[in-house]
Write a protein that holds these residues in place. Structure first.
Motif, PDB file in Angstrom:
ATOM      1  N   ILE A  61       0.858  -1.190   0.000  1.00 11.51           N
ATOM      2  CA  ILE A  61       0.000   0.000   0.000  1.00 11.51           C
ATOM      3  C   ILE A  61       0.893   1.238   0.000  1.00 11.51           C
ATOM      4  O   ILE A  61       1.736   1.394   0.883  1.00 11.51           O
ATOM      5  CB  ILE A  61      -0.931   0.036   1.230  1.00 11.51           C
ATOM      6  N   GLY A  62       0.718   2.111  -0.987  1.00 11.90           N
ATOM      7  CA  GLY A  62       1.491   3.346  -1.062  1.00 11.90           C
ATOM      8  C   GLY A  62       0.887   4.434  -0.187  1.00 11.90           C
ATOM      9  O   GLY A  62      -0.191   4.271   0.394  1.00 11.90           O
ATOM     10  N   PHE A  63       1.582   5.559  -0.093  1.00  9.25           N
ATOM     11  CA  PHE A  63       1.145   6.674   0.754  1.00  9.25           C
ATOM     12  C   PHE A  63      -0.238   7.171   0.333  1.00  9.25           C
ATOM     13  O   PHE A  63      -1.149   7.306   1.156  1.00  9.25           O
ATOM     14  CB  PHE A  63       2.167   7.803   0.671  1.00  9.25           C
ATOM     15  N   GLY A  64      -0.374   7.456  -0.963  1.00 10.55           N
ATOM     16  CA  GLY A  64      -1.655   7.957  -1.467  1.00 10.55           C
ATOM     17  C   GLY A  64      -2.766   6.934  -1.352  1.00 10.55           C
ATOM     18  O   GLY A  64      -3.909   7.272  -1.050  1.00 10.55           O
ATOM     19  N   GLU A  65      -2.423   5.658  -1.600  1.00  2.00           N
ATOM     20  CA  GLU A  65      -3.422   4.592  -1.485  1.00  2.00           C
ATOM     21  C   GLU A  65      -3.929   4.477  -0.050  1.00  2.00           C
ATOM     22  O   GLU A  65      -5.120   4.286   0.189  1.00  2.00           O
ATOM     23  CB  GLU A  65      -2.820   3.265  -1.943  1.00  2.00           C
ATOM     24  N   TRP A  66      -2.991   4.584   0.900  1.00  2.00           N
ATOM     25  CA  TRP A  66      -3.382   4.522   2.314  1.00  2.00           C
ATOM     26  C   TRP A  66      -4.385   5.640   2.620  1.00  2.00           C
ATOM     27  O   TRP A  66      -5.431   5.406   3.231  1.00  2.00           O
ATOM     28  CB  TRP A  66      -2.148   4.649   3.202  1.00  2.00           C
ATOM     29  N   MET A  67      -4.074   6.840   2.179  1.00  2.00           N
ATOM     30  CA  MET A  67      -4.949   7.970   2.466  1.00  2.00           C
ATOM     31  C   MET A  67      -6.310   7.828   1.787  1.00  2.00           C
ATOM     32  O   MET A  67      -7.319   8.333   2.289  1.00  2.00           O
ATOM     33  CB  MET A  67      -4.281   9.274   2.023  1.00  2.00           C
ATOM     34  N   SER A  68      -6.360   7.120   0.656  1.00  2.00           N
ATOM     35  CA  SER A  68      -7.611   6.992  -0.092  1.00  2.00           C
ATOM     36  C   SER A  68      -8.693   6.269   0.701  1.00  2.00           C
ATOM     37  O   SER A  68      -9.885   6.514   0.502  1.00  2.00           O
ATOM     38  CB  SER A  68      -7.368   6.270  -1.417  1.00  2.00           C
ATOM     39  N   PHE A  69      -8.297   5.371   1.603  1.00  2.00           N
ATOM     40  CA  PHE A  69      -9.308   4.717   2.439  1.00  2.00           C
ATOM     41  C   PHE A  69      -9.246   5.168   3.896  1.00  2.00           C
ATOM     42  O   PHE A  69     -10.251   5.159   4.600  1.00  2.00           O
ATOM     43  CB  PHE A  69      -9.173   3.181   2.361  1.00  2.00           C
ATOM     44  N   VAL A  87      -8.387   8.329   5.112  1.00  2.00           N
ATOM     45  CA  VAL A  87      -8.940   9.674   5.331  1.00  2.00           C
ATOM     46  C   VAL A  87     -10.469   9.653   5.416  1.00  2.00           C
ATOM     47  O   VAL A  87     -11.041  10.290   6.317  1.00  2.00           O
ATOM     48  CB  VAL A  87      -8.454  10.662   4.251  1.00  2.00           C
ATOM     49  N   PRO A  88     -11.189   8.949   4.514  1.00  2.00           N
ATOM     50  CA  PRO A  88     -12.649   8.847   4.703  1.00  2.00           C
ATOM     51  C   PRO A  88     -13.027   8.237   6.049  1.00  2.00           C
ATOM     52  O   PRO A  88     -13.991   8.681   6.680  1.00  2.00           O
ATOM     53  CB  PRO A  88     -13.089   7.943   3.543  1.00  2.00           C
ATOM     54  N   PHE A  89     -12.246   7.245   6.495  1.00  2.00           N
ATOM     55  CA  PHE A  89     -12.485   6.650   7.814  1.00  2.00           C
ATOM     56  C   PHE A  89     -12.323   7.705   8.907  1.00  2.00           C
ATOM     57  O   PHE A  89     -13.147   7.804   9.827  1.00  2.00           O
ATOM     58  CB  PHE A  89     -11.509   5.491   8.038  1.00  2.00           C
ATOM     59  N   VAL A  90     -11.262   8.498   8.806  1.00  2.00           N
ATOM     60  CA  VAL A  90     -11.008   9.555   9.793  1.00  2.00           C
ATOM     61  C   VAL A  90     -12.144  10.572   9.785  1.00  2.00           C
ATOM     62  O   VAL A  90     -12.606  11.006  10.859  1.00  2.00           O
ATOM     63  CB  VAL A  90      -9.658  10.248   9.485  1.00  2.00           C
ATOM     64  N   VAL A  91     -12.600  10.968   8.607  1.00  2.00           N
ATOM     65  CA  VAL A  91     -13.686  11.958   8.502  1.00  2.00           C
ATOM     66  C   VAL A  91     -14.947  11.456   9.189  1.00  2.00           C
ATOM     67  O   VAL A  91     -15.579  12.179   9.981  1.00  2.00           O
ATOM     68  CB  VAL A  91     -13.979  12.276   7.017  1.00  2.00           C
TER      69      VAL A  91
END
Length: 473
Positions: free
Chosen positions: A224-232, A234-238
């Motif tokens: 999992i890359g940096f951007g890929e990690w954020m793609s799922f 960040v929505p979880f965090v929101v």
């Protein structure tokens, strides 16, 4: 030395010695080797030291690495090496592999994050961003609290959760003075900061050490890359932030109708400040772009290290403020995972329990719940260090997990659970800082932390299910 402290030392270092004295047959694992027995002793010592803390938790990690070099490696003390008369000695670790845990690419990723955070603080980028980003939230208490939580979460994605909490609590001091003594809204604001810091850290691979530890095992097809990690993430965090905000404003309603949050300051326009702004933006952009530019996130992380060092934005005195203890703590976990994996102990321990007879969903739920419980009573990083190598071995051994996302799914569930342990002041440094400020009680923290932990685990399962539906896991 007090009796209680002496007992902690005795248990943490005495029990591993007892384990070393036991015959191999006592472990009930077929094919158990001498090397694996030594790893069991080191693992038990690390677990007890991380839980009881007779020595600092970072010192435990250093001790793990040194003990592995002394008793498990090809450069071990002479009387710990194998002989002809020891056919069941087991796998010998390469000393270079053990030492390399101090300079793992993931350690470099964290180092880059620390440089960004130090430069942002030194040139007041963090405070000025907070001032600008809070303006749209108005003056209603509930909205101001939401703004503070959003800002805290964003900073926690790229800065230490502890440093973010300390900074935001300082900003919060004049706000808390507005509340009357009996206003429950004060507790909501005091809890909002550590809650947002803990949740926000989930958003990026550098947000919190458990994320970095998970990346150690998310390799190959599971990378999992940096951007890929954020793609799922960040929505979880929101979603979790909105749930936490609703929970806090419902449990602790404020009597205030309006409040002003005055944060003084302005963006610096010196050459060095501009270098910080540009480097920060470029680094984040390169991380988000993944490997489309040919670099992975570990390589990108060293760009701010080089830029800030060459331009003297971060000097030798600043280097003393880097959280070296966190880097040592994580590297010790990597070394422990290396020993569990290379000696075969993790796979042997997993195969000794008939996990295949259980439902894959039950197994994922059980390890996630175990991680959440452990994370409430000990360091999140230590929890991840102990569980990740075993869970990774479990994922490989259970073919039935493939239908439920396999290695990627179970590791993400455990990783997120590690950051959701926030029911007590001892659960995480942000909680301890908020509790020390004296504006919230342990009972209030436990109530909010337990609720968010349970909701977060449930939401994690939903997230993994959706990722499986779209073919991501």
């Amino acid at each position: 030395m007090k009796l209680k402290e002496a007992l902690r030392y005795l248990l943490a270092f005495g029990l591993p010695i007892v384990i070393l004295c036991l015959p191999l047959s006592a472990f009930g694992i077929e094919g158990m080797t001498i090397q694996e027995q030594r790893v069991v002793a080191i693992f038990v010592m690390a677990a007890l030291c991380w839980v009881l803390e007779p020595i600092p938790i970072y010192a435990t990690s250093v001790l793990v690495i040194v003990l592995e070099l002394l008793v498990l490696s090809d450069k071990a003390l002479i009387f710990f090496k194998s002989g002809v008369e020891q056919p069941d000695f087991g796998v010998v670790l390469n000393y270079k592999d053990i030492m390399a845990t101090f300079a793992s690419p993931i350690i470099m990723l964290f180092l880059g994050g620390f440089f960004l955070a130090m430069a942002a603080t030194k040139y007041r980028l963090d405070v000025n961003l907070a001032r600008v980003l809070l303006k749209p939230f108005g003056h209603k208490p509930a909205n101001v609290m939401l703004g503070l939580m959003v800002i805290t979460a964003i900073f926690s994605m790229f800065m230490s959760n502890t440093a973010t909490t300390a900074m935001m609590l300082a900003i919060l001091v004049p706000v808390l003075s507005i509340f009357s003594p009996g206003d429950r809204g004060k507790a909501a604001f005091a809890l909002a900061i550590p809650v947002a810091a803990n949740i926000g850290g989930i958003g990026t691979p550098i947000g919190t050490p458990p994320n970095a530890i998970a990346l150690k095992y998310l390799t190959g097809d599971n990378y999992i890359g940096f951007g890929e990690w954020m793609s799922f993430a960040v929505p979880f965090v929101v979603v979790m932030l909105l749930i936490a905000w609703f929970l806090l404003k419902t449990l602790f309603p404020s009597q205030q109708d309006k409040m002003e949050l005055a944060i003084k300051g302005k963006f610096l326009k010196t050459p060095k400040a501009i270098v910080v702004y540009v480097t920060f933006a470029v680094t984040i952009l390169l991380w988000l772009m993944g490997s489309s530019h040919g670099m992975n996130s570990y390589t990108v992380a060293l760009i701010p290290v080089a830029v800030f060092s060459v331009t003297k934005i971060i000097g030798k005195d600043d280097l003393k403020n880097i959280s070296w203890d966190v880097l040592w703590l994580v590297s010790g976990g990597f070394a422990l995972g290396l020993a569990l994996d290379k000696t075969g102990l993790a796979s042997h321990a997993v195969s000794a329990i008939p996990f295949a007879e259980f439902s894959p969903l039950l197994v994922i739920f059980a390890v996630t719940l175990l991680c959440l419980l452990m994370a409430n009573f000990m360091s999140h990083t230590a929890t991840a260090n102990l569980l990740m190598p075993i869970v990774a071995a479990l994922a490989v051994s259970m073919d039935s997990l493939a239908g439920f996302g396999g290695t990627k799914a179970i590791l993400l569930c455990v990783t997120f659970a590690a950051s959701l342990g926030m029911s007590l002041p001892i659960s995480t440094p942000p909680n301890a800082l908020a509790h020390a400020a004296g504006h919230t009680t342990t009972g209030d923290m436990a109530k909010v932390g337990a609720a968010l932990g349970a909701i977060g685990v449930a939401l994690t399962f939903v997230m993994v299910y959706l990722m499986r539906v779209v073919g991501y896991v």
